[in-house]
Design a protein around this motif. Structure first.
Motif, PDB file in Angstrom:
ATOM      1  N   SER A   7       0.850  -1.195   0.000  1.00  0.00           N
ATOM      2  CA  SER A   7       0.000   0.000   0.000  1.00  0.00           C
ATOM      3  C   SER A   7       0.881   1.238   0.000  1.00  0.00           C
ATOM      4  N   PRO A   8       0.405   2.339  -0.562  1.00  0.00           N
ATOM      5  CA  PRO A   8      -0.816   2.425  -1.348  1.00  0.00           C
ATOM      6  C   PRO A   8      -0.629   1.790  -2.723  1.00  0.00           C
ATOM      7  N   ARG A   9      -1.697   1.526  -3.422  1.00  0.00           N
ATOM      8  CA  ARG A   9      -1.593   0.998  -4.787  1.00  0.00           C
ATOM      9  C   ARG A   9      -1.189   2.109  -5.751  1.00  0.00           C
ATOM     10  N   HIS A  10      -1.694   3.271  -5.526  1.00  0.00           N
ATOM     11  CA  HIS A  10      -1.368   4.420  -6.371  1.00  0.00           C
ATOM     12  C   HIS A  10      -1.178   5.641  -5.479  1.00  0.00           C
ATOM     13  N   SER A  87       9.357   8.723  -9.980  1.00  0.00           N
ATOM     14  CA  SER A  87       8.113   8.143 -10.480  1.00  0.00           C
ATOM     15  C   SER A  87       8.399   6.769 -11.069  1.00  0.00           C
ATOM     16  N   ALA A  88       7.700   5.773 -10.573  1.00  0.00           N
ATOM     17  CA  ALA A  88       7.973   4.384 -10.957  1.00  0.00           C
ATOM     18  C   ALA A  88       6.940   3.506 -10.277  1.00  0.00           C
ATOM     19  N   VAL A  89       7.033   2.219 -10.587  1.00  0.00           N
ATOM     20  CA  VAL A  89       6.266   1.234  -9.828  1.00  0.00           C
ATOM     21  C   VAL A  89       7.234   0.568  -8.861  1.00  0.00           C
ATOM     22  N   TYR A  90       6.874   0.524  -7.604  1.00  0.00           N
ATOM     23  CA  TYR A  90       7.716  -0.069  -6.571  1.00  0.00           C
ATOM     24  C   TYR A  90       7.079  -1.386  -6.141  1.00  0.00           C
ATOM     25  N   PHE A 102       5.642 -11.673  -5.572  1.00  0.00           N
ATOM     26  CA  PHE A 102       5.586 -10.223  -5.657  1.00  0.00           C
ATOM     27  C   PHE A 102       4.219  -9.699  -5.244  1.00  0.00           C
ATOM     28  N   GLY A 103       4.230  -8.512  -4.646  1.00  0.00           N
ATOM     29  CA  GLY A 103       2.994  -7.781  -4.436  1.00  0.00           C
ATOM     30  C   GLY A 103       2.540  -7.151  -5.734  1.00  0.00           C
ATOM     31  N   GLU A 104       1.416  -6.455  -5.675  1.00  0.00           N
ATOM     32  CA  GLU A 104       0.848  -5.875  -6.881  1.00  0.00           C
ATOM     33  C   GLU A 104       1.495  -4.543  -7.248  1.00  0.00           C
ATOM     34  N   GLY A 105       2.366  -4.052  -6.409  1.00  0.00           N
ATOM     35  CA  GLY A 105       3.097  -2.844  -6.732  1.00  0.00           C
ATOM     36  C   GLY A 105       2.432  -1.578  -6.223  1.00  0.00           C
ATOM     37  N   SER A 106       3.252  -0.588  -5.992  1.00  0.00           N
ATOM     38  CA  SER A 106       2.768   0.757  -5.652  1.00  0.00           C
ATOM     39  C   SER A 106       3.193   1.686  -6.776  1.00  0.00           C
ATOM     40  N   TRP A 107       2.202   2.290  -7.455  1.00  0.00           N
ATOM     41  CA  TRP A 107       2.464   3.162  -8.596  1.00  0.00           C
ATOM     42  C   TRP A 107       2.627   4.577  -8.065  1.00  0.00           C
ATOM     43  N   LEU A 108       3.848   5.088  -8.141  1.00  0.00           N
ATOM     44  CA  LEU A 108       4.147   6.414  -7.615  1.00  0.00           C
ATOM     45  C   LEU A 108       4.353   7.400  -8.753  1.00  0.00           C
ATOM     46  N   THR A 109       3.673   8.515  -8.667  1.00  0.00           N
ATOM     47  CA  THR A 109       3.879   9.614  -9.600  1.00  0.00           C
ATOM     48  C   THR A 109       4.214  10.858  -8.788  1.00  0.00           C
ATOM     49  N   VAL A 110       5.360  11.447  -9.079  1.00  0.00           N
ATOM     50  CA  VAL A 110       5.781  12.668  -8.406  1.00  0.00           C
ATOM     51  C   VAL A 110       5.718  13.805  -9.426  1.00  0.00           C
ATOM     52  N   VAL A 111       4.919  14.799  -9.138  1.00  0.00           N
ATOM     53  CA  VAL A 111       4.714  15.896 -10.100  1.00  0.00           C
ATOM     54  C   VAL A 111       5.367  17.189  -9.601  1.00  0.00           C
TER      55      VAL A 111
END
Lengths: 111, 107
Positions: A7-10, A87-90, A102-111
């Protein structure tokens, strides 16, 4: 078992903010891994733990990144301050012997 | 680290066709896994196959450790097989990923 839970997913955050990603490994697994996936570099290992102890953090890109595993069922990856290039998927993964899950990943976007 | 090369990088198949994906690696390994990353980004473990052959439904994999390669076979492909297939090999406790084969199955 529910599998590796992240968590979080996004998350979308502004540059300079602190980001904390969380991971709950599969119960009984003694290895935990943090990976990052980007288009440019593919899947990279950032750090891994064995029995809650960090073993290899040579993949952590810089001091802005830190990871902890206070107990066998929880780990965090923190980025402070965050930058757009983070910004990436962790992905978090855990294993006992052999197969990594693997987990489903956390999609991070830094703006 | 261990170098992992996958081929082909991209593959487009008509639904129902068969395919073979290849993974070459540069050193002896203790562990080899095949993953499927679906279009939603989920990494799904397909096979843990350090050597020998395994089958799971329409998928099978063969690893020849002495010759440092592994093959993933997909038979009677379906549109849900689309995504990126990663081969990952391990020395100690790190997994070294290939750059993947992007598979697109068209109806």
């Amino acid at each position: 078992d529910a599998g590796v839970i992240q968590s979080p997913r996004h998350e979308v955050t502004e540059m300079g903010q602190e980001v904390t990603l969380r991971c709950k490994p599969i119960s009984g697994h003694d290895y935990l891994f943090w990976y990052r996936q980007t288009m440019m570099r593919g899947l990279e290992l950032l750090i891994y733990f064995n029995n809650n102890v960090p073993i290899d953090d040579s993949g952590m890109p810089e001091d802005r990144f830190s990871a902890k595993m206070p107990n066998a069922s929880f780990s965090t990856l923190k980025i402070q301050p965050s930058e757009p290039r983070d910004s990436a998927v962790y992905f978090c993964a855990s294993s006992l012997v052999g197969t990594k899950y693997f987990g489903e990943g956390s999609w991070l976007t830094v703006v | 680290g261990i170098q992992v090369e996958q081929s082909p990088p991209d593959l487009i198949l008509q639904e129902g066709a068969n395919s073979t994906l290849r993974c070459n690696f540069s050193d002896s390994v203790n562990n080899l896994q095949w993953f499927h990353q679906n279009p939603w980004g989920q990494l799904i473990n397909l096979f843990y196959i350090p050597s020998g052959t395994k089958q799971n439904g329409r998928l099978s994999a063969t690893t020849v450790a002495t010759e440092r390669y592994s093959l993933l076979y997909i038979s009677s492909s379906q549109t849900t097989d689309s995504g990126v297939y990663f081969c990952a090999v391990a020395g100690a406790n790190n997994l070294f990923f290939g750059t993947g084969t992007r598979l697109t199955v068209i109806p």
